[in-house]
Write a protein that holds these residues in place. Structure first.
Motif, PDB file in Angstrom:
ATOM      1  N   THR A 192       9.430   1.742   4.221  1.00 28.96           N
ATOM      2  CA  THR A 192       9.419   0.517   3.444  1.00 28.96           C
ATOM      3  C   THR A 192      10.655   0.604   2.603  1.00 28.96           C
ATOM      4  OG1 THR A 192       8.601  -0.368   1.477  1.00 28.96           O
ATOM      5  CG2 THR A 192       7.567   1.601   1.994  1.00 28.96           C
ATOM      6  N   VAL A 193      11.588  -0.349   2.585  1.00 32.40           N
ATOM      7  CA  VAL A 193      12.702  -0.380   1.792  1.00 32.40           C
ATOM      8  C   VAL A 193      12.648  -0.343   0.272  1.00 32.40           C
ATOM      9  CG1 VAL A 193      14.914  -1.432   1.280  1.00 32.40           C
ATOM     10  CG2 VAL A 193      13.729  -1.650   3.879  1.00 32.40           C
ATOM     11  N   ILE A 222       9.626  -6.166  12.633  1.00 36.27           N
ATOM     12  CA  ILE A 222       9.394  -5.697  11.223  1.00 36.27           C
ATOM     13  C   ILE A 222       8.308  -6.711  10.522  1.00 36.27           C
ATOM     14  CG2 ILE A 222      10.290  -5.372   9.066  1.00 36.27           C
ATOM     15  CD1 ILE A 222      11.511  -3.257  10.843  1.00 36.27           C
ATOM     16  N   ASP A 273      16.502  -9.472   9.018  1.00 38.52           N
ATOM     17  CA  ASP A 273      17.070 -10.306   7.940  1.00 38.52           C
ATOM     18  C   ASP A 273      18.123 -11.096   8.671  1.00 38.52           C
ATOM     19  OD1 ASP A 273      15.378  -9.774   6.318  1.00 38.52           O
ATOM     20  OD2 ASP A 273      16.741  -8.673   4.920  1.00 38.52           O
ATOM     21  N   ARG A 294      15.867 -16.595   5.081  1.00 37.09           N
ATOM     22  CA  ARG A 294      16.688 -16.208   6.420  1.00 37.09           C
ATOM     23  C   ARG A 294      16.427 -17.396   7.523  1.00 37.09           C
ATOM     24  NH1 ARG A 294      20.249 -13.599   3.187  1.00 37.09           N
ATOM     25  NH2 ARG A 294      18.913 -11.705   2.287  1.00 37.09           N
ATOM     26  N   ASP A 332       0.759  -1.090  -0.170  1.00 28.18           N
ATOM     27  CA  ASP A 332      -0.025  -0.083   0.021  1.00 28.18           C
ATOM     28  C   ASP A 332       0.823   1.140   0.121  1.00 28.18           C
ATOM     29  OD1 ASP A 332       0.565  -1.099   2.757  1.00 28.18           O
ATOM     30  OD2 ASP A 332      -0.436   0.495   3.602  1.00 28.18           O
ATOM     31  N   LEU A 333       2.167   1.266   0.625  1.00 25.45           N
ATOM     32  CA  LEU A 333       2.609   2.508   0.661  1.00 25.45           C
ATOM     33  C   LEU A 333       3.441   2.833  -0.681  1.00 25.45           C
ATOM     34  CD1 LEU A 333       4.580   1.790   4.174  1.00 25.45           C
ATOM     35  CD2 LEU A 333       2.898   3.527   3.706  1.00 25.45           C
TER      36      LEU A 333
HETATM   37  C1  EPZ Z   1      12.953  -5.515   2.085  1.00 25.57           C
HETATM   38  O1  EPZ Z   1      11.608  -6.076   1.676  1.00 25.57           O
HETATM   39  C2  EPZ Z   1      14.036  -6.857   1.831  1.00 25.57           C
HETATM   40  N1  EPZ Z   1      13.661  -7.234   0.697  1.00 25.57           N
HETATM   41  C3  EPZ Z   1      13.601  -7.833   2.968  1.00 25.57           C
HETATM   42  O2  EPZ Z   1      14.607  -8.856   2.503  1.00 25.57           O
HETATM   43  C4  EPZ Z   1      13.852  -7.243   4.223  1.00 25.57           C
HETATM   44  O3  EPZ Z   1      13.501  -8.328   5.136  1.00 25.57           O
HETATM   45  C5  EPZ Z   1      12.789  -6.124   4.403  1.00 25.57           C
HETATM   46  O4  EPZ Z   1      13.257  -4.992   3.502  1.00 25.57           O
HETATM   47  C6  EPZ Z   1      13.277  -5.468   5.683  1.00 25.57           C
HETATM   48  O5  EPZ Z   1      14.412  -5.058   5.738  1.00 25.57           O
HETATM   49  C7  EPZ Z   1      14.337  -6.793  -0.638  1.00 25.57           C
HETATM   50  O6  EPZ Z   1      15.264  -5.714  -0.309  1.00 25.57           O
HETATM   51  C8  EPZ Z   1      14.436  -7.332  -1.701  1.00 25.57           C
HETATM   52  P1  EPZ Z   1       9.401  -3.467   3.553  1.00 25.57           P
HETATM   53  P2  EPZ Z   1      10.501  -5.012   1.563  1.00 25.57           P
HETATM   54  O7  EPZ Z   1       8.630  -2.792   2.711  1.00 25.57           O
HETATM   55  O8  EPZ Z   1      11.148  -3.725   1.036  1.00 25.57           O
HETATM   56  C9  EPZ Z   1       5.349  -3.301   5.920  1.00 25.57           C
HETATM   57  C10 EPZ Z   1      15.547 -11.149   2.552  1.00 25.57           C
HETATM   58  O9  EPZ Z   1      15.326 -12.269   3.575  1.00 25.57           O
HETATM   59  N2  EPZ Z   1       4.755  -2.421   4.713  1.00 25.57           N
HETATM   60  O10 EPZ Z   1      10.821  -2.531   4.213  1.00 25.57           O
HETATM   61  O11 EPZ Z   1       9.398  -5.635   0.894  1.00 25.57           O
HETATM   62  C11 EPZ Z   1       5.757  -4.467   5.823  1.00 25.57           C
HETATM   63  O12 EPZ Z   1       4.681  -5.697   5.820  1.00 25.57           O
HETATM   64  C12 EPZ Z   1      13.763 -10.147   2.474  1.00 25.57           C
HETATM   65  O13 EPZ Z   1      16.282 -10.843   1.836  1.00 25.57           O
HETATM   66  C13 EPZ Z   1       3.526  -2.122   4.939  1.00 25.57           C
HETATM   67  O14 EPZ Z   1       2.922  -2.029   5.699  1.00 25.57           O
HETATM   68  O15 EPZ Z   1      10.153  -4.705   3.055  1.00 25.57           O
HETATM   69  C14 EPZ Z   1       6.699  -4.705   6.856  1.00 25.57           C
HETATM   70  O16 EPZ Z   1       6.176  -4.952   8.497  1.00 25.57           O
HETATM   71  C15 EPZ Z   1      12.984 -10.829   3.129  1.00 25.57           C
HETATM   72  N3  EPZ Z   1       3.011  -1.509   3.353  1.00 25.57           N
HETATM   73  C16 EPZ Z   1       7.468  -3.421   7.136  1.00 25.57           C
HETATM   74  O17 EPZ Z   1       6.608  -2.550   6.367  1.00 25.57           O
HETATM   75  C17 EPZ Z   1       3.976  -1.432   2.254  1.00 25.57           C
HETATM   76  O18 EPZ Z   1       3.281  -0.846   1.224  1.00 25.57           O
HETATM   77  C18 EPZ Z   1       8.737  -3.156   6.173  1.00 25.57           C
HETATM   78  O19 EPZ Z   1       8.765  -3.854   4.826  1.00 25.57           O
HETATM   79  C19 EPZ Z   1       5.381  -1.894   2.402  1.00 25.57           C
HETATM   80  C20 EPZ Z   1       5.509  -2.367   3.488  1.00 25.57           C
END
Ligand code: EPZ
Length: 443
Positions: A171-172, A342, A320, A386, A128-129
């Protein structure tokens, strides 16, 4: 399907080179969609996620040519067909990071159709973000047949303030998406509550080398002044801090002295600090000028001390590395508390570690790990990437043989894990699951 067969209890000795980062490389590759000129990436790890991103880019009209170079695998990306903009479910379902193509596609091609990623083993993982961010830049977004359809009215996004804070922090990949898209928007974008992860800094550095105007990456406020077009560049992917942290745990759990090369120590302060509290030393060697590419030696005190860990966005402790540190703490001399802030459901490794004799009690997003004197080998199941790495750490120290099923999860994120570990003295081999059908079935 392959399994890993690990005989625990061997000391490790020697040196392991850390690869380029998977999580940095994926959005860097997606940035090939932002330019008409060649984008050359070196030190790209040879992993199934990278191959999936290459397949996706091929469908989106980007030719990728891979060759070996001074710094590992080098991939040259060139646009061959700028009319493609559909990231299909068949590929997106194999790799959630496919969502990183959404921002670049709308920004450069004016529209995109990207399948909405589903949930995965570590939780619900909404996007969503990402969508709110693109809407703030003027994109019209609809959902059709499970696909996100995003269009930039008049063909170009418009710079705007974008707030990317969510219930679990920023969000990354969302930050990577919006920052990449904003490089080609008309006017200035300010991302507030941006992710501060080092992979975002790596992406910003590369985009700036392509002609973007980004400042503040690595802080919670990133400013992007949009430009008309971006050129090509050559960029070396930053080393993988999670791979490095995993091998630090491998050294620590076996009580070994191990050298890591090409280690991004500057991006690993919370993990290194936590290891220090556990009695595990990480000593940088040499006087390398670049703090993101150091050599270091891992060693440890006779006992592993218990600690409290709470996963947080960078510069906090990375989610991770949670499973790998949990495996290590299973052999500490006391009670540790691990809280996952997270991905609160990211505890699939707990039950598998318990099969090896670990004492772990989970309540919601917290796990209490009571150190035991010894783990014992068992057939276990890899789940997410992981969690599986955590099982390898436990198996390296366990008494007897551990068979880890479904190692394709590990292959997504660790290049040659078994040969790297075997090269420093671990007893680990890849085998056909058929050979161990009985233990896999009984599990
Ligand atoms: C990145 O995922 C990494 N993946 C993940 O690594 C890592 O665990 C994660 O960042 C957190 O550091 C890649 O870089 C390819 P987030 P990402 O959006 O960006 C919530 C691995 O093992 N959220 O930062 O998809 C979400 O549910 C992987 O290498 C929303 O609510 O993670 C989570 O609780 C797994 N809405 C938090 O934010 C959104 O639109 C952080 O997620 C997006 C995310």
């Amino acid at each position: 399907m392959d399994v890993f067969v690990i005989e625990g209890g061997r000391q490790l000795n020697g040196s392991i080179r850390i690869n380029g980062s998977k999580n940095a490389a994926l959005p860097l590759m997606a940035a090939a969609l932002l330019t008409d000129e060649p984008l050359i990436l070196s030190d790209v790890p040879n992993l199934s996620d990278i191959r999936n991103m290459t397949r996706l880019l091929t469908e989106l009209g980007i030719e990728s040519v891979s060759e070996s170079s001074e710094h590992g695998q080098s991939i040259t990306h060139r646009v061959t067909d700028p009319t493609q903009s559909h990231a299909r479910y068949e590929i997106v379902r194999t790799m959630r990071a496919s969502i990183s193509t959404l921002g670049p596609l709308v920004a450069k091609r004016g529209s995109a159709r990207v399948s909405l990623p589903g949930g995965c083993a570590i939780g619900q993982r909404p996007v969503d973000l990402h969508l709110r961010g693109l809407e703030a830049l003027g994109a019209k977004i609809t959902l059709d047949g499970g696909d996100i359809e995003a269009t930039a009215p008049n063909g170009r996004l418009i710079g705007a303030p974008v707030f990317l804070g969510g219930p679990f922090g920023s969000t990354v990949l969302g930050t990577a998406n919006i920052m990449s898209a904003a490089t080609l928007a008309e006017g200035t974008t300010i991302i507030e509550s941006a992710a501060c992860e080092p992979e975002i800094v790596d992406l910003a550095n590369m985009l700036n080398a392509m002609g973007a105007k980004i400042s503040g990456a690595g802080s919670p406020r990133i400013t992007i002044v949009g430009v008309e077009s971006l050129g090509g560049t050559t960029h070396r992917v930053m080393p993988d801090r999670i791979e490095a942290g995993t091998y630090m745990c491998a050294a620590a759990v076996t009580g070994s002295e191990l050298t890591l090369e090409n280690c991004p120590l500057d991006a690993m302060m919370s993990a290194v600090d936590t290891l220090g509290h556990m009695g595990v030393h990480v000593d940088a060697v040499g006087s390398d000028a670049d703090p993101m590419r150091r050599s270091c030696v891992i060693s440890r005190a006779p006992e592993i001390k218990p600690v409290q860990i709470t996963t947080q966005p960078h510069p906090g402790f990375p989610t991770d590395l949670q499973a790998q540190f949990m495996a290590l703490l299973c052999l500490s001399n006391g009670n540790s508390v691990i809280t996952e802030k997270i991905f609160p459901e990211r505890f699939l490794h707990v039950a598998e570690l318990c099969r090896m004799g670990a004492q772990i009690h989970r309540q919601g997003a917290t796990a209490v790990v009571t150190g035991v004197k010894e783990l014992t080998g068992a057939p276990v199941m890899a789940s997410d990437l992981r969690a599986s790495a955590g099982l390898v750490i436990a198996a390296l120290a366990a008494k007897g043989t551990t068979i880890i099923n479904r190692v394709y999860h590990i292959d997504r994120g660790y290049e040659n894990l078994e040969s790297k570990l075997a090269g420093v003295g671990a007893s680990i081999r890849r085998a056909d699951a058929e050979e161990f059908a009985d233990s896999a079935m009984s599990h």
